[in-house]
Design a protein around this motif. Structure first.
Motif, PDB file in Angstrom:
ATOM      1  N   PHE A  46       0.842  -1.181   0.142  1.00 28.57           N
ATOM      2  CA  PHE A  46       0.021   0.039   0.064  1.00 28.57           C
ATOM      3  C   PHE A  46       1.021   1.258   0.042  1.00 28.57           C
ATOM      4  O   PHE A  46       1.951   1.275   0.785  1.00 28.57           O
ATOM      5  N   PRO A  47       0.652   2.192  -0.658  1.00 28.03           N
ATOM      6  CA  PRO A  47       1.310   3.456  -0.930  1.00 28.03           C
ATOM      7  C   PRO A  47       1.070   4.120   0.320  1.00 28.03           C
ATOM      8  O   PRO A  47       0.129   4.164   0.782  1.00 28.03           O
ATOM      9  N   GLU A  48       2.114   4.915   0.674  1.00 26.91           N
ATOM     10  CA  GLU A  48       1.677   6.371   1.953  1.00 26.91           C
ATOM     11  C   GLU A  48       1.079   7.411   1.356  1.00 26.91           C
ATOM     12  O   GLU A  48       1.294   7.816   0.068  1.00 26.91           O
ATOM     13  N   PRO A 174       7.336   0.277 -11.772  1.00 21.66           N
ATOM     14  CA  PRO A 174       7.292  -0.170 -13.108  1.00 21.66           C
ATOM     15  C   PRO A 174       6.479   1.035 -14.142  1.00 21.66           C
ATOM     16  O   PRO A 174       6.524   0.943 -15.321  1.00 21.66           O
ATOM     17  N   GLU A 175       5.590   1.522 -13.604  1.00 22.22           N
ATOM     18  CA  GLU A 175       4.583   2.529 -14.279  1.00 22.22           C
ATOM     19  C   GLU A 175       5.419   3.715 -14.789  1.00 22.22           C
ATOM     20  O   GLU A 175       5.386   4.276 -15.662  1.00 22.22           O
ATOM     21  N   LYS A 212      11.489 -10.638  -8.472  1.00 22.65           N
ATOM     22  CA  LYS A 212      10.094  -9.904  -7.763  1.00 22.65           C
ATOM     23  C   LYS A 212      10.481  -9.027  -6.718  1.00 22.65           C
ATOM     24  O   LYS A 212       9.460  -8.699  -5.982  1.00 22.65           O
ATOM     25  N   GLU A 213      11.916  -8.575  -6.314  1.00 27.15           N
ATOM     26  CA  GLU A 213      11.882  -7.944  -4.827  1.00 27.15           C
ATOM     27  C   GLU A 213      11.373  -6.714  -4.911  1.00 27.15           C
ATOM     28  O   GLU A 213      11.018  -6.276  -3.770  1.00 27.15           O
ATOM     29  N   PHE A 220       8.544   0.675  -4.119  1.00 24.06           N
ATOM     30  CA  PHE A 220       7.738   0.182  -5.289  1.00 24.06           C
ATOM     31  C   PHE A 220       6.687   1.200  -5.748  1.00 24.06           C
ATOM     32  O   PHE A 220       6.451   1.532  -7.080  1.00 24.06           O
ATOM     33  N   PHE A 221       6.293   2.277  -4.652  1.00 26.39           N
ATOM     34  CA  PHE A 221       5.649   3.456  -5.290  1.00 26.39           C
ATOM     35  C   PHE A 221       6.608   4.663  -5.125  1.00 26.39           C
ATOM     36  O   PHE A 221       7.217   4.955  -4.047  1.00 26.39           O
ATOM     37  N   ILE A 222       6.320   5.388  -6.162  1.00 27.50           N
ATOM     38  CA  ILE A 222       7.297   6.556  -6.527  1.00 27.50           C
ATOM     39  C   ILE A 222       6.868   7.690  -5.469  1.00 27.50           C
ATOM     40  O   ILE A 222       5.572   8.005  -5.345  1.00 27.50           O
ATOM     41  N   LYS A 223       7.606   8.780  -4.934  1.00 27.80           N
ATOM     42  CA  LYS A 223       7.343   9.731  -4.243  1.00 27.80           C
ATOM     43  C   LYS A 223       7.800  10.939  -4.823  1.00 27.80           C
ATOM     44  O   LYS A 223       8.661  10.820  -5.737  1.00 27.80           O
ATOM     45  N   ASP A 224       7.373  12.102  -4.325  1.00 32.11           N
ATOM     46  CA  ASP A 224       7.650  13.345  -5.135  1.00 32.11           C
ATOM     47  C   ASP A 224       9.462  13.585  -4.819  1.00 32.11           C
ATOM     48  O   ASP A 224       9.717  13.207  -3.890  1.00 32.11           O
ATOM     49  N   GLY A 225       9.822  14.079  -5.888  1.00 35.07           N
ATOM     50  CA  GLY A 225      11.334  14.014  -5.897  1.00 35.07           C
ATOM     51  C   GLY A 225      12.186  13.052  -6.257  1.00 35.07           C
ATOM     52  O   GLY A 225      13.346  13.026  -6.154  1.00 35.07           O
TER      53      GLY A 225
END
Length: 269
Positions: A46-48, A174-175, A212-213, A220-225
């Protein structure tokens, strides 16, 4: 005897051409794609939720059952500011219209309701707060809030390196790579680097996209910056030199093949 000679020369010619034309193509796969298991269950990641801060720019889309009110509500989103433009930007992903700037007091100025404090709130909570205030003056208002100034960078061996808008907190690595056109043939898929700024530090993480790590990683989720860097394979640096070095061999192979063909034709005649 003559036929046997022709067949022998023809076979030698075929073998010579195959030796020079045979090129090994590397297999490029992601996420352990060679695994033949039809169904695999991975832990849910889950993303923050990103929170609004001062100087953030928000796109706030407001609407109600009254068309005249809609035009007033969204006037600031359309006319007050110009556009975000990043080097190499293309339509759709970058060059977004600017909206409401969060001031130093953590507030934005909304038509009909005035100043609304949104700093420290997620987009969902900010939208619900604005909607609740609008319900006192408008019939059945709807509110949508998203960031316009958040961004991430993709550098190195990708098709379209550049700076991209981060429109929500659900964009995955990946996106992000897919938006940048995926890795080139020379991108090192086994050593993807992500540079992330924290409050008091800078983190550098590395991942192997052939496994698959990444699915169970906080990156896994991209954050600002975030900065995503794809290093080149070691073979890229010598690729041009290899072509130059092998050019005489290619020419010799072609010359040999032509000689065999000429000899075959002369024997047949």
């Amino acid at each position: 005897m003559k036929n046997l000679t022709v067949i022998s020369l023809f076979a030698i010619c075929i073998l010579t051409l195959s030796n020079w034309s045979c090129v090994t193509t590397p297999t490029i796969g992601y996420f352990d794609s060679k695994d033949s298991t039809k169904l695999q269950l991975l832990n849910k990641n889950f993303p923050e939720s990103a929170v609004i801060g001062t100087d953030d720019i928000l796109a706030v889309t407001l609407s109600s059952m009254n068309q005249e009110s809609n035009e007033i509500l969204n006037f600031n989103n359309i006319t007050t500011l110009s556009t975000i433009s990043y080097p190499g930007s293309t339509g759709g992903q970058r060059g977004q219209p600017l909206g409401f700037l969060v001031d130093k007091n953590g507030q934005i100025d909304i038509p009909f309701i005035g100043k609304v404090e949104v700093v420290g709130l997620s987009l969902e909570f900010a939208g619900n707060k604005i909607k609740g205030l609008l319900e006192a003056v408008l019939k059945e208002p709807t509110v949508s809030v998203r960031f316009l100034n958040l961004k991430y960078s993709v550098l190195g061996e990708v098709v379209k390196p550049g700076i991209y808008n981060l429109l929500n907190d659900k964009t995955t690595l990946p996106e992000a790579l897919a938006i940048a056109g995926d890795l080139t043939l020379y991108g090192n898929r086994t050593n993807i680097m992500i540079i992330r700024e924290q409050k008091d530090s800078r983190e550098i993480a590395r991942f192997d996209l052939t496994t698959k790590e990444i699915f169970n990683s906080p990156y896994f989720f991209i954050k600002d910056g975030d900065v995503i860097y794809i290093e080149p394979l070691k073979s890229k640096g010598t690729f041009t030199e290899q072509k130059i070095q092998l050019a005489p061999l290619y020419m010799a192979g072609i010359s040999t093949a032509l000689t065999f063909i000429t000899l075959i034709i002369s024997i047949i005649k």
